[in-house]
Design a protein around this motif. Sequence first.
Motif, mmCIF file in Angstrom:
data_model
loop_
_atom_site.group_PDB
_atom_site.id
_atom_site.type_symbol
_atom_site.label_atom_id
_atom_site.label_comp_id
_atom_site.label_asym_id
_atom_site.label_seq_id
_atom_site.Cartn_x
_atom_site.Cartn_y
_atom_site.Cartn_z
ATOM 1 N N ALA A 161 24.741 36.612 25.583
ATOM 2 C CA ALA A 161 24.671 37.910 26.267
ATOM 3 C C ALA A 161 23.463 38.708 25.794
ATOM 4 N N ARG A 162 23.209 38.679 24.491
ATOM 5 C CA ARG A 162 22.049 39.422 23.965
ATOM 6 C C ARG A 162 20.739 38.818 24.449
ATOM 7 N N SER A 163 20.729 37.485 24.596
ATOM 8 C CA SER A 163 19.500 36.841 25.068
ATOM 9 C C SER A 163 19.213 37.171 26.527
ATOM 10 N N LEU A 164 20.267 37.572 27.269
ATOM 11 C CA LEU A 164 20.077 37.986 28.663
ATOM 12 C C LEU A 164 19.640 39.442 28.774
ATOM 13 N N GLY A 165 19.459 40.098 27.650
ATOM 14 C CA GLY A 165 18.965 41.472 27.666
ATOM 15 C C GLY A 165 20.031 42.528 27.510
ATOM 16 N N MET A 166 21.304 42.108 27.315
ATOM 17 C CA MET A 166 22.364 43.098 27.126
ATOM 18 C C MET A 166 22.276 43.717 25.735
ATOM 19 N N SER A 167 22.632 44.997 25.659
ATOM 20 C CA SER A 167 22.741 45.630 24.350
ATOM 21 C C SER A 167 24.031 45.148 23.696
ATOM 22 N N TYR A 168 24.185 45.460 22.397
ATOM 23 C CA TYR A 168 25.407 45.059 21.698
ATOM 24 C C TYR A 168 26.632 45.669 22.366
ATOM 25 N N THR A 169 26.514 46.946 22.767
ATOM 26 C CA THR A 169 27.656 47.633 23.393
ATOM 27 C C THR A 169 28.027 46.985 24.724
ATOM 28 N N LYS A 170 27.022 46.693 25.560
ATOM 29 C CA LYS A 170 27.303 46.077 26.859
ATOM 30 C C LYS A 170 27.867 44.665 26.699
ATOM 31 N N ALA A 171 27.328 43.924 25.752
ATOM 32 C CA ALA A 171 27.835 42.566 25.525
ATOM 33 C C ALA A 171 29.290 42.602 25.075
ATOM 34 N N MET A 172 29.588 43.570 24.210
ATOM 35 C CA MET A 172 30.977 43.701 23.752
ATOM 36 C C MET A 172 31.880 44.128 24.903
ATOM 37 N N LEU A 212 35.017 41.699 24.858
ATOM 38 C CA LEU A 212 36.323 42.372 24.899
ATOM 39 C C LEU A 212 37.265 41.841 25.985
ATOM 40 N N PRO A 213 36.795 41.596 27.220
ATOM 41 C CA PRO A 213 37.744 41.070 28.225
ATOM 42 C C PRO A 213 38.426 39.781 27.783
ATOM 43 N N GLN A 214 37.673 38.884 27.153
ATOM 44 C CA GLN A 214 38.278 37.631 26.682
ATOM 45 C C GLN A 214 39.178 37.864 25.473
ATOM 46 N N ALA A 215 38.718 38.739 24.573
ATOM 47 C CA ALA A 215 39.516 38.996 23.364
ATOM 48 C C ALA A 215 40.847 39.648 23.717
ATOM 49 N N ILE A 216 40.819 40.608 24.629
ATOM 50 C CA ILE A 216 42.054 41.301 25.005
ATOM 51 C C ILE A 216 43.022 40.329 25.671
ATOM 52 N N ARG A 217 42.491 39.428 26.481
ATOM 53 C CA ARG A 217 43.364 38.434 27.108
ATOM 54 C C ARG A 217 44.017 37.534 26.053
ATOM 55 N N ASN A 218 43.260 37.203 25.021
ATOM 56 C CA ASN A 218 43.821 36.344 23.967
ATOM 57 C C ASN A 218 44.929 37.033 23.183
ATOM 58 N N VAL A 219 44.816 38.354 23.025
ATOM 59 C CA VAL A 219 45.778 39.043 22.148
ATOM 60 C C VAL A 219 46.902 39.726 22.919
ATOM 61 N N ARG A 276 40.823 42.891 15.981
ATOM 62 C CA ARG A 276 39.800 42.226 15.152
ATOM 63 C C ARG A 276 39.925 40.709 15.263
ATOM 64 N N ALA A 277 41.148 40.231 15.148
ATOM 65 C CA ALA A 277 41.356 38.785 15.244
ATOM 66 C C ALA A 277 40.965 38.272 16.635
ATOM 67 N N GLY A 278 41.284 39.048 17.674
ATOM 68 C CA GLY A 278 40.923 38.630 19.025
ATOM 69 C C GLY A 278 39.417 38.560 19.230
ATOM 70 N N ILE A 279 38.707 39.554 18.724
ATOM 71 C CA ILE A 279 37.238 39.568 18.869
ATOM 72 C C ILE A 279 36.618 38.401 18.095
ATOM 73 N N GLN A 280 37.129 38.175 16.886
ATOM 74 C CA GLN A 280 36.561 37.094 16.071
ATOM 75 C C GLN A 280 36.935 35.710 16.597
ATOM 76 N N SER A 281 37.924 35.634 17.491
ATOM 77 C CA SER A 281 38.286 34.334 18.059
ATOM 78 C C SER A 281 37.301 33.886 19.140
ATOM 79 N N GLY A 306 35.554 48.749 14.728
ATOM 80 C CA GLY A 306 34.968 49.110 13.434
ATOM 81 C C GLY A 306 35.068 47.988 12.421
ATOM 82 N N ARG A 307 36.184 47.229 12.478
ATOM 83 C CA ARG A 307 36.373 46.137 11.520
ATOM 84 C C ARG A 307 35.349 45.013 11.701
ATOM 85 N N VAL A 308 34.804 44.863 12.912
ATOM 86 C CA VAL A 308 33.815 43.791 13.130
ATOM 87 C C VAL A 308 32.403 44.358 13.274
#
Length: 268
Positions: free
Chosen positions: A171-182, A187-194, A157-162, A84-86
């Motif tokens: 991801a969006r240019s490949l046809g993914m929706s915002y939800t699928k791209a996230m 999210l997999p990369q952000a969660i690993r970072n945090v 939030r900090a992880g996603i923004q990183s 929600g924050r992003v």
Amino acid sequence: MILAKAASKETPLIVESLWDRFARFPWWLVAIILVLIGSAYFVATNESYQASLLFIVQGISITVQTTLYAYALALVIGLIMGLGRVSRNVVFSNVARFYVEVVRGIPMLVLIFYIAFVAVVDFAGFFGIAGRDVPMNVRAIIALAVTYGAFLAEIFRAGIQSIDRGQMEAARSLGMSYTKAMRYVILPQAIRNVLPALGNDFVAMLKDSSLVSVLAVRDITQVARLHAGSTFRFREAYTVLAVLYLSMTLVLSALVQWLERRLHAGRK
């Protein structure tokens, strides 16, 4: 003459090197180990300490269960509020910001009282359930989860923004929706970072779970209070309590540091 000059040039380097090693030595760890050894000696040789340990250790399962359940719920709350924050959705974004600011602006003890005795009771009453039918353990878990959810939201939030914006655009240019791209890219990369930060917050929650003793939840803090009050063995009871918390947090902190090293090695 030449050797004397060379020796005079090397001596400061040797002294500096020895001093650096002395300064870098983990004296704090030696002090903690000495404290633990001293505590173990008192417990092994003193019947009062043994009685305190046997009584207080009964609350460990409640402490661990409360922390695990509360942290699992806080992860869900934190992830939703972090998204929600992003989010570009005005309503979702403002609700998440409102939640984070309110929780962070009120002392944790006050929040625990309010959630346990007001919010949970009102919420249960909305579904026709009497507030007294909700166990204190459940209220404590909800209170801790709601409180820590705000801190975890900021971590997510900090992880996603990183993550570089270009990845979302790709991801969006490949046809993914915002939800699928996230879900599949960001999210997999952000969660690993945090992950290290999440581990540190779990250690912090384990310590803060002692606050639920004000709700009469029989965790190790509450059990220690009962033992000290009934036997007047305050020194023994609270020494054992402090050592138990210290031992648990040291083990968890070591696991978090091991996880950080593994993640750092994986990125090389």
